[in-house]
Scaffold this motif. Structure first.
Motif, PDB file in Angstrom:
ATOM      1  N   THR A 264       0.927  -1.186   0.001  1.00 59.22           N
ATOM      2  CA  THR A 264      -0.173   0.106  -0.026  1.00 59.22           C
ATOM      3  C   THR A 264       0.884   0.948   0.185  1.00 59.22           C
ATOM      4  OG1 THR A 264      -1.798  -1.084   1.144  1.00 59.22           O
ATOM      5  CG2 THR A 264      -1.708   1.197   1.321  1.00 59.22           C
ATOM      6  N   GLY A 265       0.853   2.144  -0.880  1.00 59.07           N
ATOM      7  CA  GLY A 265       1.626   3.575  -0.941  1.00 59.07           C
ATOM      8  C   GLY A 265       2.653   3.137  -1.816  1.00 59.07           C
ATOM      9  N   GLU A 266       3.433   4.187  -1.941  1.00 57.77           N
ATOM     10  CA  GLU A 266       4.747   4.169  -2.811  1.00 57.77           C
ATOM     11  C   GLU A 266       5.770   3.341  -1.917  1.00 57.77           C
ATOM     12  OE1 GLU A 266       4.584   5.236  -6.084  1.00 57.77           O
ATOM     13  OE2 GLU A 266       2.383   5.199  -5.571  1.00 57.77           O
ATOM     14  N   VAL A 267       6.323   2.111  -2.716  1.00 56.92           N
ATOM     15  CA  VAL A 267       7.456   1.547  -2.090  1.00 56.92           C
ATOM     16  C   VAL A 267       8.588   1.247  -3.239  1.00 56.92           C
ATOM     17  CG1 VAL A 267       8.129  -0.744  -1.090  1.00 56.92           C
ATOM     18  CG2 VAL A 267       5.994   0.495  -0.467  1.00 56.92           C
ATOM     19  N   TYR A 268       9.557   1.214  -2.859  1.00 54.83           N
ATOM     20  CA  TYR A 268      10.718   0.919  -4.069  1.00 54.83           C
ATOM     21  C   TYR A 268      11.733  -0.094  -3.550  1.00 54.83           C
ATOM     22  CZ  TYR A 268       8.665   4.967  -6.141  1.00 54.83           C
ATOM     23  OH  TYR A 268       7.681   6.008  -6.499  1.00 54.83           O
ATOM     24  N   LEU A 269      12.096  -0.992  -4.460  1.00 56.93           N
ATOM     25  CA  LEU A 269      12.955  -2.086  -4.096  1.00 56.93           C
ATOM     26  C   LEU A 269      14.119  -1.800  -4.812  1.00 56.93           C
ATOM     27  CD1 LEU A 269      10.233  -5.138  -4.592  1.00 56.93           C
ATOM     28  CD2 LEU A 269      11.184  -3.833  -2.425  1.00 56.93           C
ATOM     29  N   SER A 270      15.149  -1.993  -4.070  1.00 60.41           N
ATOM     30  CA  SER A 270      16.615  -1.850  -4.741  1.00 60.41           C
ATOM     31  C   SER A 270      17.155  -3.488  -4.434  1.00 60.41           C
ATOM     32  CB  SER A 270      17.501  -0.941  -4.247  1.00 60.41           C
ATOM     33  OG  SER A 270      16.770   0.570  -4.382  1.00 60.41           O
ATOM     34  N   PRO A 271      17.333  -4.311  -5.481  1.00 60.30           N
ATOM     35  CA  PRO A 271      17.671  -5.709  -5.105  1.00 60.30           C
ATOM     36  C   PRO A 271      19.230  -5.627  -4.728  1.00 60.30           C
ATOM     37  CG  PRO A 271      16.488  -5.537  -7.076  1.00 60.30           C
ATOM     38  CD  PRO A 271      16.673  -4.129  -6.699  1.00 60.30           C
ATOM     39  N   LEU A 272      19.703  -6.237  -4.059  1.00 65.84           N
ATOM     40  CA  LEU A 272      21.114  -6.374  -3.684  1.00 65.84           C
ATOM     41  C   LEU A 272      21.928  -7.727  -3.947  1.00 65.84           C
ATOM     42  CD1 LEU A 272      20.918  -4.525  -0.244  1.00 65.84           C
ATOM     43  CD2 LEU A 272      21.544  -3.470  -2.381  1.00 65.84           C
ATOM     44  N   HIS A 273      21.279  -8.767  -3.548  1.00 66.53           N
ATOM     45  CA  HIS A 273      21.718  -9.995  -3.805  1.00 66.53           C
ATOM     46  C   HIS A 273      20.825 -11.242  -3.891  1.00 66.53           C
ATOM     47  CE1 HIS A 273      24.663 -13.176  -3.370  1.00 66.53           C
ATOM     48  NE2 HIS A 273      24.209 -13.737  -2.401  1.00 66.53           N
TER      49      HIS A 273
ATOM     50  N   LEU B 119      17.219  -3.709  -0.515  1.00 66.20           N
ATOM     51  CA  LEU B 119      17.000  -2.227   0.343  1.00 66.20           C
ATOM     52  C   LEU B 119      15.632  -1.773  -0.419  1.00 66.20           C
ATOM     53  CD1 LEU B 119      18.727  -0.796   2.144  1.00 66.20           C
ATOM     54  CD2 LEU B 119      19.626   0.626   0.136  1.00 66.20           C
ATOM     55  N   VAL B 120      14.804  -1.577   0.851  1.00 60.35           N
ATOM     56  CA  VAL B 120      13.429  -1.466   0.513  1.00 60.35           C
ATOM     57  C   VAL B 120      13.038   0.109   1.141  1.00 60.35           C
ATOM     58  CG1 VAL B 120      10.949  -2.072   0.570  1.00 60.35           C
ATOM     59  CG2 VAL B 120      12.855  -3.768   0.839  1.00 60.35           C
ATOM     60  N   HIS B 121      12.593   1.040   0.119  1.00 60.53           N
ATOM     61  CA  HIS B 121      12.034   2.396   0.456  1.00 60.53           C
ATOM     62  C   HIS B 121      10.645   2.510   0.651  1.00 60.53           C
ATOM     63  CE1 HIS B 121      16.590   3.417  -0.496  1.00 60.53           C
ATOM     64  NE2 HIS B 121      16.230   2.561  -1.520  1.00 60.53           N
ATOM     65  N   PHE B 122      10.327   2.976   1.714  1.00 60.39           N
ATOM     66  CA  PHE B 122       8.932   3.390   1.965  1.00 60.39           C
ATOM     67  C   PHE B 122       8.609   4.671   1.976  1.00 60.39           C
ATOM     68  CE2 PHE B 122       9.615  -0.979   3.814  1.00 60.39           C
ATOM     69  CZ  PHE B 122       8.494  -1.775   3.313  1.00 60.39           C
ATOM     70  N   THR B 123       7.894   5.387   1.393  1.00 60.57           N
ATOM     71  CA  THR B 123       7.396   6.541   1.543  1.00 60.57           C
ATOM     72  C   THR B 123       6.322   6.685   2.810  1.00 60.57           C
ATOM     73  OG1 THR B 123       5.310   6.414   0.127  1.00 60.57           O
ATOM     74  CG2 THR B 123       7.455   7.361  -0.784  1.00 60.57           C
TER      75      THR B 123
ATOM     76  N   ASP C 178       4.433  10.100   9.115  1.00 57.46           N
ATOM     77  CA  ASP C 178       5.089  11.287   8.988  1.00 57.46           C
ATOM     78  C   ASP C 178       6.580  11.139   8.558  1.00 57.46           C
ATOM     79  OD1 ASP C 178       5.834  10.435  11.376  1.00 57.46           O
ATOM     80  OD2 ASP C 178       5.582  12.276  12.262  1.00 57.46           O
ATOM     81  N   SER C 179       7.217   9.929   8.079  1.00 59.37           N
ATOM     82  CA  SER C 179       8.595   9.819   7.761  1.00 59.37           C
ATOM     83  C   SER C 179       8.783   8.660   6.758  1.00 59.37           C
ATOM     84  CB  SER C 179       9.227   9.407   9.001  1.00 59.37           C
ATOM     85  OG  SER C 179      10.537   9.203   8.839  1.00 59.37           O
ATOM     86  N   MET C 180       9.530   9.008   5.971  1.00 58.84           N
ATOM     87  CA  MET C 180      10.114   7.989   5.090  1.00 58.84           C
ATOM     88  C   MET C 180      10.859   6.807   5.947  1.00 58.84           C
ATOM     89  SD  MET C 180      11.132   9.842   1.330  1.00 58.84           S
ATOM     90  CE  MET C 180      11.471   7.961   0.601  1.00 58.84           C
ATOM     91  N   MET C 181      10.732   5.777   5.376  1.00 61.61           N
ATOM     92  CA  MET C 181      11.718   4.597   5.922  1.00 61.61           C
ATOM     93  C   MET C 181      12.362   3.712   5.078  1.00 61.61           C
ATOM     94  SD  MET C 181      11.877   1.280   7.126  1.00 61.61           S
ATOM     95  CE  MET C 181      10.375   0.544   7.414  1.00 61.61           C
ATOM     96  N   CYS C 182      13.536   3.335   5.079  1.00 70.08           N
ATOM     97  CA  CYS C 182      14.222   2.344   4.474  1.00 70.08           C
ATOM     98  C   CYS C 182      14.925   1.126   5.357  1.00 70.08           C
ATOM     99  CB  CYS C 182      15.567   3.225   3.622  1.00 70.08           C
ATOM    100  SG  CYS C 182      16.272   2.035   2.405  1.00 70.08           S
ATOM    101  N   HIS C 183      14.807   0.122   4.851  1.00 67.19           N
ATOM    102  CA  HIS C 183      15.494  -1.082   5.463  1.00 67.19           C
ATOM    103  C   HIS C 183      15.827  -1.974   4.499  1.00 67.19           C
ATOM    104  CE1 HIS C 183      12.186  -4.039   4.632  1.00 67.19           C
ATOM    105  NE2 HIS C 183      11.334  -3.337   5.290  1.00 67.19           N
ATOM    106  N   LEU C 184      16.910  -2.930   5.194  1.00 68.98           N
ATOM    107  CA  LEU C 184      17.482  -3.987   4.513  1.00 68.98           C
ATOM    108  C   LEU C 184      16.612  -5.294   4.824  1.00 68.98           C
ATOM    109  CD1 LEU C 184      20.057  -4.984   2.928  1.00 68.98           C
ATOM    110  CD2 LEU C 184      21.141  -5.146   5.157  1.00 68.98           C
ATOM    111  N   ALA C 185      16.389  -5.777   3.836  1.00 65.41           N
ATOM    112  CA  ALA C 185      15.494  -7.044   4.055  1.00 65.41           C
ATOM    113  C   ALA C 185      16.386  -8.434   3.641  1.00 65.41           C
ATOM    114  CB  ALA C 185      14.150  -7.055   3.150  1.00 65.41           C
ATOM    115  N   LEU C 186      16.366  -9.183   4.478  1.00 67.05           N
ATOM    116  CA  LEU C 186      16.973 -10.399   4.428  1.00 67.05           C
ATOM    117  C   LEU C 186      16.096 -11.640   4.591  1.00 67.05           C
ATOM    118  CD1 LEU C 186      20.011  -9.462   6.542  1.00 67.05           C
ATOM    119  CD2 LEU C 186      20.113  -9.301   3.985  1.00 67.05           C
ATOM    120  N   VAL C 187      15.949 -12.588   3.789  1.00 61.96           N
ATOM    121  CA  VAL C 187      15.253 -13.638   3.681  1.00 61.96           C
ATOM    122  C   VAL C 187      16.068 -14.576   2.961  1.00 61.96           C
ATOM    123  CG1 VAL C 187      13.172 -12.514   3.644  1.00 61.96           C
ATOM    124  CG2 VAL C 187      13.936 -13.383   1.846  1.00 61.96           C
ATOM    125  N   GLU C 188      15.573 -15.948   3.199  1.00 59.78           N
ATOM    126  CA  GLU C 188      16.186 -17.218   2.619  1.00 59.78           C
ATOM    127  C   GLU C 188      15.119 -17.726   1.844  1.00 59.78           C
ATOM    128  OE1 GLU C 188      19.317 -19.336   5.050  1.00 59.78           O
ATOM    129  OE2 GLU C 188      18.133 -18.542   6.576  1.00 59.78           O
TER     130      GLU C 188
END
Length: 138
Positions: free
Chosen positions: A18-27, A39-43, A99-109
């Motif tokens: 929901t909303g604007e989310v951007y994915l930057s694949p790393l590995h 790396l996942v960027h949330f507005t 009221d804030s953007m948020m970026c997190h590193l997401a790690l899954v197997e």
């Protein structure tokens, strides 16, 4: 050793966010590795749908403020430097605060090519309720 150039950032699929989310694949690990990192960027206000991971998920906040919420109602407030692990099969969602953007590193197997089971979107009332129940992590 291998240098991996950055992959292009892409808009996350509307059917899972929901909303604007951007994915930057790393590995994306090649067997025998099962690691997938992005790396996942949330507005502000953006979030995932409810979902779970067969082998769990680790999230590491790199900037902004966000929430991680489980089906049992536990709410963790994310700040830069915070890490949250959701165990295998735990249904949860995560995203930016209102009221804030948020970026997190997401790690899954991946488990035989499967990394997530996606469910319904988080409703606006459930999202708003989570803001009133944050569990401080510091």
């Amino acid at each position: 050793m291998q240098h991996i150039p950055p992959a292009p950032t892409a808009k996350a699929p509307k059917e899972r966010f929901t909303g604007e989310v951007y994915l930057s694949p790393l590995h994306t690990g090649q067997a025998p590795s099962r690691l997938v990192a992005a790396l996942v960027h949330f507005t502000p206000g953006a979030r995932t749908n409810w979902h779970s991971h067969p082998l769990g998920q680790t999230l590491h906040c790199t900037s902004g403020t966000g929430l991680v919420v489980s089906r049992d109602g536990t709410v963790i407030h994310l700040r830069p430097g915070d890490t949250v692990h959701t165990p295998p099969g735990e249904e949860h969602w995560h995203g930016a605060t209102e009221d804030s953007m948020m970026c997190h590193l997401a790690l899954v197997e991946h488990d035989n090519g499967h990394s997530a089971t996606w469910h319904e979107p988080v409703t606006d009332p459930d999202y708003e309720t989570a803001h009133t129940k944050t569990k401080e992590t510091r």
